[in-house]
Design a protein around this motif. Sequence first.
Motif, PDB file in Angstrom:
ATOM      1  N   LEU A 130       1.640 -11.593 -10.936  1.00 49.10           N
ATOM      2  CA  LEU A 130       2.944 -11.104 -10.479  1.00 49.10           C
ATOM      3  C   LEU A 130       3.333  -9.767 -11.109  1.00 49.10           C
ATOM      4  CD1 LEU A 130       5.119 -14.323 -10.280  1.00 49.10           C
ATOM      5  CD2 LEU A 130       4.428 -12.848  -8.413  1.00 49.10           C
ATOM      6  N   ARG A 131       2.386  -9.017 -11.622  1.00 46.02           N
ATOM      7  CA  ARG A 131       2.747  -7.778 -12.305  1.00 46.02           C
ATOM      8  C   ARG A 131       3.360  -6.773 -11.332  1.00 46.02           C
ATOM      9  NH1 ARG A 131      -0.134  -3.125 -12.232  1.00 46.02           N
ATOM     10  NH2 ARG A 131      -1.977  -3.122 -10.903  1.00 46.02           N
ATOM     11  N   THR A 132       4.136  -5.846 -11.880  1.00 46.53           N
ATOM     12  CA  THR A 132       4.750  -4.790 -11.081  1.00 46.53           C
ATOM     13  C   THR A 132       3.692  -3.744 -10.759  1.00 46.53           C
ATOM     14  OG1 THR A 132       6.829  -5.175 -12.226  1.00 46.53           O
ATOM     15  CG2 THR A 132       6.596  -3.093 -11.065  1.00 46.53           C
ATOM     16  N   ARG A 133       3.610  -3.359  -9.480  1.00 45.52           N
ATOM     17  CA  ARG A 133       2.598  -2.396  -9.057  1.00 45.52           C
ATOM     18  C   ARG A 133       3.258  -1.132  -8.527  1.00 45.52           C
ATOM     19  NH1 ARG A 133       1.381  -7.492  -8.049  1.00 45.52           N
ATOM     20  NH2 ARG A 133      -0.610  -8.238  -8.859  1.00 45.52           N
ATOM     21  N   LYS A 134       2.712   0.000  -8.916  1.00 47.04           N
ATOM     22  CA  LYS A 134       3.245   1.286  -8.484  1.00 47.04           C
ATOM     23  C   LYS A 134       2.789   1.575  -7.056  1.00 47.04           C
ATOM     24  CE  LYS A 134       3.328   6.085  -9.954  1.00 47.04           C
ATOM     25  NZ  LYS A 134       2.807   7.031 -10.939  1.00 47.04           N
ATOM     26  N   LEU A 135       3.676   2.148  -6.257  1.00 39.50           N
ATOM     27  CA  LEU A 135       3.347   2.558  -4.897  1.00 39.50           C
ATOM     28  C   LEU A 135       3.122   4.057  -4.865  1.00 39.50           C
ATOM     29  CD1 LEU A 135       5.883   0.510  -2.764  1.00 39.50           C
ATOM     30  CD2 LEU A 135       3.477   0.053  -3.122  1.00 39.50           C
TER      31      LEU A 135
END
Length: 152
Positions: free
Chosen positions: A79-84
């Motif tokens: 569930l890590r935050t991913r950069k767009l």
Amino acid sequence: MPKGEGKLIAQNKKARHDYTIVDTIEAGIVLQGTEIKSIRNSRINLKDGFVRIRNGEAYLYNVHISPYEQGNIFNHDPLRTRKLLLHRKQIDRLYGEMKQASMTVVPLKVYLKDGYAKVLIGLAQGKKQYDKRETLKRKDQERQISRALKNR
């Protein structure tokens, strides 16, 4: 759908039910390690995902990418935050719309295009409960009409 869209991996049907999609943008995702292998195996869930803009950059939250089964101790956090990956103008436009018109940005689809994972994000306005019921009624009526025409 964007022109030249590749293999569809995952779709967020709940987003189209809960929101009215005003505009869509294609974005790349920054992935780590074995995440792309999990995505290629369709082990991704967009249902509760959303996009936030922080420090002039867009990030994807609550998108679950399962750990790769044949991976090792270097597997990623699901569930890590991913950069767009978006252009500055696109980020600024999204940020302005989100602040001014109280809209939200949700992921709609994930697909592979030229070997890269892309996410189709949508600028969305929340629906009220009665709007959701109206949409379901309309879909049901269209389904009944198409069945009746098919049986003729």
